[in-house]
Design an enzyme around this catalytic site. Sequence first.
Site, PDB file in Angstrom:
ATOM      1  CB  SER A 149       1.536 -29.572   4.560  1.00  0.00           C
ATOM      2  OG  SER A 149       2.655 -29.841   5.389  1.00  0.00           O
TER       3      SER A 149
ATOM      4  CD  GLU B 128       0.941 -21.120  -1.740  1.00  0.00           C
ATOM      5  OE1 GLU B 128       0.418 -22.226  -1.447  1.00  0.00           O
ATOM      6  OE2 GLU B 128       1.343 -20.834  -2.871  1.00  0.00           O
TER       7      GLU B 128
ATOM      8  CG  HIS C 104      -0.620 -16.963  -4.143  1.00  0.00           C
ATOM      9  ND1 HIS C 104      -1.918 -17.374  -4.286  1.00  0.00           N
ATOM     10  CD2 HIS C 104       0.088 -18.057  -3.738  1.00  0.00           C
ATOM     11  CE1 HIS C 104      -2.007 -18.663  -3.978  1.00  0.00           C
ATOM     12  NE2 HIS C 104      -0.805 -19.097  -3.639  1.00  0.00           N
TER      13      HIS C 104
ATOM     14  N   PRO D 182      14.849 -28.517  -3.157  1.00  0.00           N
ATOM     15  CG  PRO D 182      15.700 -29.750  -4.956  1.00  0.00           C
ATOM     16  CD  PRO D 182      16.121 -28.884  -3.807  1.00  0.00           C
ATOM     17  CB  SER D 183       9.689 -31.704  -3.572  1.00  0.00           C
ATOM     18  OG  SER D 183       9.138 -32.979  -3.354  1.00  0.00           O
TER      19      SER D 183
ATOM     20  NE  ARG E 185       3.812 -17.791  -6.890  1.00  0.00           N
ATOM     21  CZ  ARG E 185       2.654 -18.363  -6.571  1.00  0.00           C
ATOM     22  NH1 ARG E 185       2.639 -19.571  -6.036  1.00  0.00           N
ATOM     23  NH2 ARG E 185       1.517 -17.732  -6.789  1.00  0.00           N
TER      24      ARG E 185
ATOM     25  CB  CYS F 169      -2.146 -24.537  -2.654  1.00  0.00           C
ATOM     26  SG  CYS F 169      -1.482 -23.197  -3.663  1.00  0.00           S
TER      27      CYS F 169
END
Length: 474
Positions: A226, A247, A444, A174-175, A158, A281
Amino acid sequence: MRVEENFVANVFTASANTAMLAVYNPATDELIAQVPSATAAEAIEAVEIAARAQRSWRQLTSTERGACLHKLADALLAHKGQIGEALALESGKSLEDATNEAVYAADITRYHAEWARRIEGEIIPSDTPSENLLLQREPIGVISCLIPFNYPVYTLLRKIAPALITGNTVVVRPSNNTPCSAFEIARAVQAAGLPDGVVNILTMDHGVSEIVCTHPKVGMITLTGSVGAGRKVLEYSQVNIAKSSLELGGKTPAIVEADADLEKAAREIVGSKTTNCGQLCTAVERVYVHEDIYDAFVALLKQHMSERQFGDRNAEPGHMGPLINANARLNIHQMVERAIDDGAVLETGGYIPEGAGNFYPPTLLTQCRQDMEIVQEEIFGPVLPVLKFADSEEALQLANDHQFGLASVIYTENYRTAMRVANNIEAGEIYINRTPADPYQGYHAGWKRSGLGGDDGKHGMLEFTQTRLVVLNY
């Protein structure tokens, strides 16, 4: 157990840092992988490589870049099995859901590839005779992409698909909870034959991430995460006045009017709250129910939440899976306990199960008040607080009385009520008689503390551009 290497300039390279980051399966607590913790020098080199690659990448025509993205979409589909297997293990999703996420990532990649001939500028009348004003959309340069754990495959594409089609290159972090699927995506990038340095993926700690985000050659930072993480990115962006697209948190209100289809509304709201264990979310986070139907609707919510089973989705694909880690579960459980202490009534759930895995049952709380923490703060788990309202004006006031403004929901058969709420809700999205799903051809974007900028559609793609005015005097 898999051992990964960072992906820079289209090759996988071992980090000079021998300390590795551990990755666990949240459904079993099993150690499943070790990934590198990039050094500062390695991160800086990745940015420099991306900057050099961007100079030639931007010179390609948009249709040539679009052709590369179509190849990437094909490669994602060809690698969907490997991507899905990695994601299922590191996230606790079912193999089917994890594989489908790879398919959706290919879809959004192809969608942005099709913008190649549609990136528009403007011609503006000049006040001077024999002169034209041309407003062009240009790439920003190197984009730092910070990816969350909840939908890490879809969110990664995205971000990078619109960045690439508009002529940028990317450095992706990345996380650390879900990095293995990102390295499988890197293998798809490799298979697609994208030019060296256009996509770079590295795992790292927060300190090295800051070095990437504050590098002078990074022109934009895009984050899904967050509010706290968003504030850190805003600090980073001040160093070089980099553009930010954020976001952040959500607290989706669902308004259920007296004329709503109650069974449909209850089923869909519970589905929204328990999808990915509530780690979404735009998941419904608070429900406002008309007083005339309150008891009946609470009974339906309790029925559907009580019936929703949870467990290891690789063994039971139909069950609700785990939270991402033990800290997330503890934080959510403590929020529930504080709500009960503050007067909320526990209807179902609300306990920490025995055994391995970070599971938490679907939890329903009634007799909640607007000022409670459980109503004001994002839960990001399968916990649903319910409140009562007397009329649509009160419902709208309660829904808007909040720090967040990402998504919103209303169930009603009265189009006047629906449009009154739609025209006055303080949120970037409203879904009428359904729960949120983020169509990628839409937009979004969060209001208030839910973010800056946005993703998806034409406007999300244009977030990755900057404008140049050309004054042409002839």
